[in-house]
Design an enzyme around this catalytic site. Structure first.
Site, mmCIF file in Angstrom:
data_model
loop_
_atom_site.group_PDB
_atom_site.id
_atom_site.type_symbol
_atom_site.label_atom_id
_atom_site.label_comp_id
_atom_site.label_asym_id
_atom_site.label_seq_id
_atom_site.Cartn_x
_atom_site.Cartn_y
_atom_site.Cartn_z
ATOM 1 N N TYR A 170 0.847 -1.195 0.000
ATOM 2 C CA TYR A 170 0.000 0.000 0.000
ATOM 3 C C TYR A 170 0.878 1.238 0.000
ATOM 4 O O TYR A 170 1.795 1.339 0.809
ATOM 5 C CB TYR A 170 -0.923 0.021 1.227
ATOM 6 C CG TYR A 170 -2.366 -0.024 0.801
ATOM 7 C CD1 TYR A 170 -2.903 1.040 0.074
ATOM 8 C CD2 TYR A 170 -3.184 -1.102 1.079
ATOM 9 C CE1 TYR A 170 -4.215 1.006 -0.364
ATOM 10 C CE2 TYR A 170 -4.491 -1.147 0.644
ATOM 11 C CZ TYR A 170 -5.006 -0.088 -0.078
ATOM 12 O OH TYR A 170 -6.295 -0.127 -0.519
ATOM 13 N N GLU A 188 -0.470 4.779 -0.575
ATOM 14 C CA GLU A 188 -1.278 5.990 -0.804
ATOM 15 C C GLU A 188 -0.408 7.222 -0.621
ATOM 16 O O GLU A 188 0.375 7.310 0.323
ATOM 17 C CB GLU A 188 -2.448 6.033 0.191
ATOM 18 C CG GLU A 188 -3.563 5.092 -0.199
ATOM 19 C CD GLU A 188 -4.782 5.259 0.704
ATOM 20 O OE1 GLU A 188 -4.668 5.909 1.757
ATOM 21 O OE2 GLU A 188 -5.843 4.718 0.333
ATOM 22 N N ASP A 207 -6.166 13.909 -25.055
ATOM 23 C CA ASP A 207 -6.292 12.506 -24.649
ATOM 24 C C ASP A 207 -5.545 11.698 -25.708
ATOM 25 O O ASP A 207 -6.061 11.388 -26.771
ATOM 26 C CB ASP A 207 -7.763 12.100 -24.571
ATOM 27 C CG ASP A 207 -7.919 10.642 -24.146
ATOM 28 O OD1 ASP A 207 -6.896 9.934 -24.058
ATOM 29 O OD2 ASP A 207 -9.069 10.216 -23.905
ATOM 30 N N THR A 249 -3.256 6.067 -21.998
ATOM 31 C CA THR A 249 -3.100 4.708 -21.491
ATOM 32 C C THR A 249 -1.654 4.291 -21.746
ATOM 33 O O THR A 249 -1.004 4.809 -22.658
ATOM 34 C CB THR A 249 -3.998 3.724 -22.251
ATOM 35 O OG1 THR A 249 -3.753 3.880 -23.643
ATOM 36 C CG2 THR A 249 -5.471 3.975 -21.992
ATOM 37 N N LYS A 282 -1.347 0.672 -25.054
ATOM 38 C CA LYS A 282 -1.665 0.601 -26.480
ATOM 39 C C LYS A 282 -0.345 0.564 -27.269
ATOM 40 O O LYS A 282 0.492 -0.274 -26.959
ATOM 41 C CB LYS A 282 -2.629 1.719 -26.830
ATOM 42 C CG LYS A 282 -3.972 1.513 -26.088
ATOM 43 C CD LYS A 282 -5.031 2.558 -26.346
ATOM 44 C CE LYS A 282 -6.272 2.253 -25.502
ATOM 45 N NZ LYS A 282 -7.302 3.304 -25.589
ATOM 46 N N ARG A 324 -1.249 -2.558 -18.614
ATOM 47 C CA ARG A 324 -2.558 -1.898 -18.634
ATOM 48 C C ARG A 324 -2.563 -0.812 -17.563
ATOM 49 O O ARG A 324 -2.318 -1.084 -16.397
ATOM 50 C CB ARG A 324 -3.622 -2.951 -18.340
ATOM 51 C CG ARG A 324 -5.045 -2.555 -18.571
ATOM 52 C CD ARG A 324 -5.891 -3.780 -18.852
ATOM 53 N NE ARG A 324 -5.560 -4.288 -20.173
ATOM 54 C CZ ARG A 324 -6.047 -3.789 -21.306
ATOM 55 N NH1 ARG A 324 -6.912 -2.811 -21.281
ATOM 56 N NH2 ARG A 324 -5.679 -4.272 -22.469
HETATM 57 C C1 LIG Z 1 -8.417 3.553 -24.757
HETATM 58 C C2 LIG Z 1 -8.815 4.953 -24.529
HETATM 59 C C3 LIG Z 1 -9.205 5.409 -23.257
HETATM 60 C C4 LIG Z 1 -9.497 4.503 -22.084
HETATM 61 O O1 LIG Z 1 -8.566 3.671 -21.624
HETATM 62 P P1 LIG Z 1 -8.942 2.492 -20.596
HETATM 63 O O2 LIG Z 1 -7.622 2.099 -20.062
HETATM 64 O O3 LIG Z 1 -9.654 1.445 -21.375
HETATM 65 O O4 LIG Z 1 -9.823 3.083 -19.545
HETATM 66 C C5 LIG Z 1 -9.438 6.764 -23.104
HETATM 67 N N1 LIG Z 1 -9.350 7.610 -24.130
HETATM 68 C C6 LIG Z 1 -9.029 7.208 -25.368
HETATM 69 C C7 LIG Z 1 -8.944 8.201 -26.474
HETATM 70 C C8 LIG Z 1 -8.764 5.860 -25.617
HETATM 71 O O5 LIG Z 1 -8.464 5.469 -26.847
#
Ligand SMILES: *Cc1c(COP(=O)(O)O)cnc(C)c1O
Length: 430
Positions: A71, A73, A217, A243, A246, A252
């Site tokens: 933990y 935090e 994003d 993320t 990807k 993840r």
């Molecule tokens: C994949 C993605 C997310 C979310 O990611 P998670 O890990 O599945 O919550 C957010 N924004 C965009 C543009 C994405 O492609």
């Protein structure tokens, strides 16, 4: 008490440290068998989901480690629990690598996922009821960009911009007009199914004109930025969320980069604003992935990902399909399948039966509902990690076309897919 050398030997033989497949198999053969089946599935089929990749064994080792037990935090040096000496070092190293890789002022590696990172961004810069401007979902935006079934659409007033019907590229004039009209607190760029590059300079100008926070994003394309294969949003944006699993090829999870003046707001929004303790095994795995991204081999990978996506899109066009927005400049292509007389859903199912995993996807101005769609989305990150190149992309395009056009040949095509995958094994050292 074991010496550190004994601990290391134990770790290498995987007897008591981290992931021990033997322990799992003897204690829980049911789950162990499922893990093996998933590895076989990943090995025997083509993985073309644009948001997936194969992490390295080193990343998997960090993920399956005893750091999961701790933990922590708070942040390094400011924790709410004792015993954080080792995890503090891990998080500090991860933050330093993120700042170096992206040239960012501030990095927070604690978000559990991309969606969690986005919750923190909303919380750092807006209050419920505020107006945010983001890419429309049917044109490629993400759930967290204002979907009515997501917190973003329920708690915020999200206005949407989209792509032009003629070019299928972002309509920056519409984006500016909407920004002037709605005076959003924050403007989001980034999408899940947009194959072209985004003009961050133009978005910055619009944000400055209306006094909005510029939020990018970058979940999908940040790996290409890390590999220096496409321009970075970091010099322009107030905040960049993404993320790590990807194209970036890490565990993840999520991450947020910010300008120095927003660092404290972001950290507070992540903890205690949105999460409790960080997943320290995932933070360690992010550190491992970031080190991989700093290598020249990763920059080659990122360039290959793009040339492979372009070859795959060109191959599908040769087979009678249409590439949305005229092709791709990234790791993914959006393919309109209407000319083949099928829907996205049918194409997705037929490819699945032939061992090719991809997803149905709405195309801009799609006549079909999101559950059916007129398109498929294909991505090159996984097959490029396997070592496939432009020649294999041509082969894959023809396999996809045959799977869609000849559903009765699925078993035969699946055999050819397996044969191709055998030549480019996933996790070959196992
Ligand atoms: C994949 C993605 C997310 C979310 O990611 P998670 O890990 O599945 O919550 C957010 N924004 C965009 C543009 C994405 O492609």
């Amino acid at each position: 008490m074991r010496t550190s050398e004994e601990s290391r030997e134990g770790a290498l033989s995987a007897k008591y440290y981290g992931a021990s497949y033997e322990a799992l198999e003897s204690q829980d053969p049911e789950v162990a068998a499922m893990l093996i089946s998933e590895l076989e599935r990943e090995r025997n089929g083509l993985q073309l989901i644009a948001s997936e990749n194969f992490t390295s064994p080193a990343v998997l080792a960090a993920l399956g480690s005893t750091l999961s037990n701790k933990y922590a935090e708070g942040y390094p040096g400011k924790r709410y629990y004792g015993g954080c000496e080792e995890v503090d070092k891990v998080e500090e190293l991860a933050i330093a690598r993120a700042k170096e890789l992206f040239g960012a002022d501030h990095a927070n590696l604690q978000p559990h996922s991309g969606a969690s990172a986005n919750i923190a961004v909303y919380q750092a810069f807006t209050k419920p009821g505020d107006t945010v401007l983001a890419m429309s979902l049917p044109h490629g935006g993400h759930l967290t960009h204002g979907s009515k079934v997501n917190f973003s659409g329920k708690w915020f007033n999200v206005e949407s911009y989209g792509v032009r019907q003629d070019t299928e590229l972002i309509d920056y004039d519409e984006l500016r007009d909407l920004a002037v009209k709605h005076k959003p607190k924050m403007i989001c760029s980034g999408a899940t199914a947009y194959p072209s590059l985004i003009d961050f300079k133009r978005v910055r100008e619009i944000c400055d004109e209306v006094g909005a926070i510029m939020w990018v994003d970058a979940a999908h394309f940040i790996g290409l930025v890390a590999g220096k294969a496409i321009p970075s949003p970091v010099p322009y944006a107030d905040v960049v969320s993404f993320t790590t699993h990807k194209v970036l090829r890490g565990p993840r999870g999520g991450m947020i980069l910010a300008k120095a003046e927003h660092g404290a707001a972001i950290d507070k929004a992540v903890f205690p604003g949105m999460q409790g303790g960080p997943i320290m095994s995932a933070v360690a795995a992010k550190a491992v992935a970031l080190k991989e991204c700093l290598q020249p081999s990763y920059q080659r990978y990122a360039k290959d990902v793009i040339s492979n996506a372009q070859a795959l899109a060109a191959g599908l066009v040769d087979e009678g399909m249409r590439a949305v927005s005229g092709g791709t400049q990234t790791h993914l292509a959006l393919i309109d399948v209407q000319a083949l007389g099928v829907t996205g859903k049918e194409s997705d199912e037929r490819c699945g039966s032939a061992g090719i995993t991809l997803n149905k996807n709405s195309i801009p101005f799609d006549p079909q509902p999101p559950s059916i769609t007129s398109g498929i989305r294909v991505g090159s990150p996984s097959v490029t990690t396997q070592g496939m190149g432009v020649g294999e992309m041509r082969t894959i395009a023809s396999l996809i076309a045959r799977a869609i056009k000849e559903p009765t040949a699925a078993a035969k095509i699946s055999g050819e897919v397996k044969e191709l995958c055998r030549r480019f094994p996933v996790y070959p050292e196992n």
